[in-house]
Enzyme design. Structure first.
Site, mmCIF file in Angstrom:
data_model
loop_
_atom_site.group_PDB
_atom_site.id
_atom_site.type_symbol
_atom_site.label_atom_id
_atom_site.label_comp_id
_atom_site.label_asym_id
_atom_site.label_seq_id
_atom_site.Cartn_x
_atom_site.Cartn_y
_atom_site.Cartn_z
ATOM 1 C CB SER A 146 9.323 4.630 -16.878
ATOM 2 O OG SER A 146 8.693 5.840 -17.216
ATOM 3 C CG ASP A 303 5.596 6.669 -20.003
ATOM 4 O OD1 ASP A 303 4.410 6.317 -19.939
ATOM 5 O OD2 ASP A 303 6.307 6.810 -18.989
ATOM 6 C CG ASP A 305 5.101 2.929 -17.304
ATOM 7 O OD1 ASP A 305 5.571 3.846 -18.003
ATOM 8 O OD2 ASP A 305 4.992 3.015 -16.069
ATOM 9 C CG ASP A 307 3.824 6.213 -15.809
ATOM 10 O OD1 ASP A 307 4.386 6.471 -16.895
ATOM 11 O OD2 ASP A 307 4.464 5.919 -14.776
#
Length: 577
Positions: A146, A303, A305, A307
């Site tokens: 993340s 961010d 990734d 999400d």
């Protein structure tokens, strides 16, 4: 086995990767560093695992990834041949070693007779969630850490519904991982051979197209007038979402949507950033520079990734960053208004949020005729509720969110989805611009209607073995010596999610909390404010969440700062005790 024995075992392993062998040699003179790398196995918890990359049982590396994958493989095999044939989908983001860890995981599954689907290049976490459902796979994995610093990576595990594993399934997987034992003994698979055999299938464009078509359905006004009048700057912060957002916004017709080109390519070193975290002002530095040059109305970052989403709104010559709670409130207001105007508002509509998310969302939802439900921190619990209500039809999911910048609008993904959110926030901003309003104007209207709900977060970092012990000791301390007031405001009740009990200070009988166990304490104060204390599940931190409500901005700001300052100081003293 103590940590020194584990160190010796790794040193004696003849085929240890040269890179890790070299790291061990460098660590040999630093006893503290060795202990932290080997004092425990990298914890495989209810959401998977996350840690620093490097040599050691408490690090992300080839061997700990193989061990985790073997445990997940054993879980799938125990579910039977059908589960093995349905297989597992693996995606990864831009981080260091993500492609290598992905190939190790896929090879381990395929070597165990489990069909593996692997994305050929970085993709977002929500697309992985969607892909599990689209391919009717039995499980999914995304290799990501993340928004953590570059030295971290992680491994998140998903169930067949596309949500992160529920607690029951996660506990079962954890048991299988623990049974694997020696991480160095897990046999490696040959990735290229397994691809040739068809046990590993590389996927990409076809799934991209299916996902994008569903994301486009998030729009309430696909042909909204004036799209070209809204100027937006977007950055994926060197993460996985850049190409997806670029294609999506072109298809959606937002012609004045520009990109921070220096940050568009996936790069796990995050060379232009101090931290790839959309919660932090620094993540907007280049976007703000470009926004000022182009007079952009809106800045959006995602961010690594893809999400979570951060939003900043133009005010005069500057930009004001919205908090996760504020973006959530604006989205609830916009989405529910659109449903009502089109006559599509269900009688049993429900918004789902976490226990540390602002109550403003609940008030807005109720104002528009929807109910709200609180779940534990972690989007897996929102995903679990979506599955439950799809099966029972008791409620219809309208929106899910958490204060840490994660939102889900439509449930074809079952994790927070930055791609959906970018489109929804952009449409909301274009819609309100036609009315002569910015998103800040909308937020101000909500405060005037419902009260000034302000929130704060304090994160205290305690790294390493000593840090973990220190955080555990603090939680024990405040349970054994309960608080009676915070910043001079009396506590009316305490919720202990580990004991699953709500205790009232006025002597009323304790109540049982119906949510699952978690190491969380929440204090509800006499004036309606609350404070929540929670060790992070993914970082070496303990977090203090604070929420207040006042009739004016000044009243709420003063109250928030008083509670934040005095509570943090009180906790610091207990750390030192």
């Amino acid at each position: 086995m103590d940590y020194q024995q584990a160190v010796n075992k790794w040193l004696a392993f003849e085929t240890l990767e040269p890179e890790l062998k070299e790291q061990l040699s460098e660590m040999a003179q630093d006893e503290k560093l060795l202990e932290d790398a080997f004092y425990k196995d990298l914890e495989f918890g209810t959401g998977g695992m996350r840690g620093e990359i490097g040599a050691g049982t408490n690090r992300m590396n080839t061997y700990t990834v193989r061990k985790a994958s073997q445990g997940v493989a054993d879980y799938i095999k125990a579910a039977g041949p059908q589960a093995m044939n349905r297989g597992i989908v693996i995606a990864y983001d831009s981080r260091r070693k993500s492609p290598e860890f992905t190939q190790e995981a896929a090879s381990t599954f395929a070597r165990n007779g489990i069909q593996a689907y692997v994305y050929e290049a970085p993709r977002t976490t929500p697309q992985l969630s969607f892909s599990v459902r689209e391919l009717d796979a039995f499980m999914g994995i995304v290799v990501t850490a993340s928004h953590n610093p570059p030295e971290y990576n992680g491994y998140k595990v998903y169930g067949e519904d596309g949500a992160q594993l529920n607690l029951e399934a996660a506990e079962a997987v954890i048991a299988y991982v623990q049974q694997v034992g020696d991480e160095l003994a897990v046999e490696a698979g040959n990735y290229n051979e397994l691809v040739q055999l068809g046990m590993i299938q590389v996927v990409g464009r076809e799934l991209d197209e299916a996902y994008l078509e569903l994301v486009e359905s998030v729009q309430h006004h696909p042909k909204l007038a004036g799209k070209e009048n809204l100027s937006v700057v977007f950055s994926p912060l060197h993460g996985a979402s850049g190409s997806t957002v670029r294609e999506l916004m072109t298809r959606a017709g937002y012609t004045n949507f520009s990109y921070v080109e220096e940050q568009m390519e996936p790069n796990g070193e995050f060379p232009t950033l101090k931290s790839p975290n959309p919660e932090e002002t620094g993540a907007f530095e280049l976007a703000m520079k470009q926004g000022k040059e182009t007079a952009a109305d809106l800045l959006i970052t995602a961010d690594p990734d893809g999400d979570r989403v951060g939003v900043a709104v133009k005010q005069g010559d500057e930009y004001v960053l919205l908090t996760g709670n504020q973006t959530g409130a604006i989205l609830i207001e916009y989405l529910l208004i659109q449903l009502k105007e089109k006559g599509n508002m269900p009688a049993n509509g429900r918004v789902i949020k976490t226990i540390v998310t602002s109550d403003l969302g609940r008030i807005i939802a109720e104002y528009h005729g929807a109910s709200t439900e609180d779940v534990l921190t972690g989007f897996k619990f929102i995903g679990e509720k979506i599955k439950q209500y799809n099966e029972t039809n008791e409620y219809q999911f309208l929106f899910g969110y958490e204060e840490s910048y994660g939102y889900l609008i439509k449930s074809f993904a079952r994790d927070k989805d930055a791609i959906q959110t970018v489109l929804a926030v952009t449409e909301a901003a274009a819609y309100y611009k036609l009315q002569g309003k910015t998103l800040l104007d909308v937020l101000h209207d909500l405060f005037e209607r419902h009260g000034y709900y302000f929130e704060g977060l304090v994160s205290v970092t305690k790294k390493g073995a000593d840090g973990a012990r220190s955080i555990k000791a603090l939680m024990n301390n405040i349970r054994q010596q309960p608080l009676s007031e915070i910043a001079g405001i009396a506590i009316s009740s305490q919720e202990d999610y580990l004991a699953q009990s709500r205790t009232f200070i006025d002597g009323r009988k304790d109540e049982k909390l119906i949510l699952p166990q978690a190491d969380v304490l929440k204090y509800l104060l006499a004036d309606g404010s609350w404070v929540c204390v929670r060790p992070s599940g993914t970082e070496p931190k303990i977090k203090y969440y604070i929420a207040v409500m006042g009739l004016t901005k000044e009243e709420s700001m003063t109250k928030l700062e008083d509670i934040k300052t005095q509570f943090t100081s009180a906790m610091d003293m207990r750390f030192e005790a």
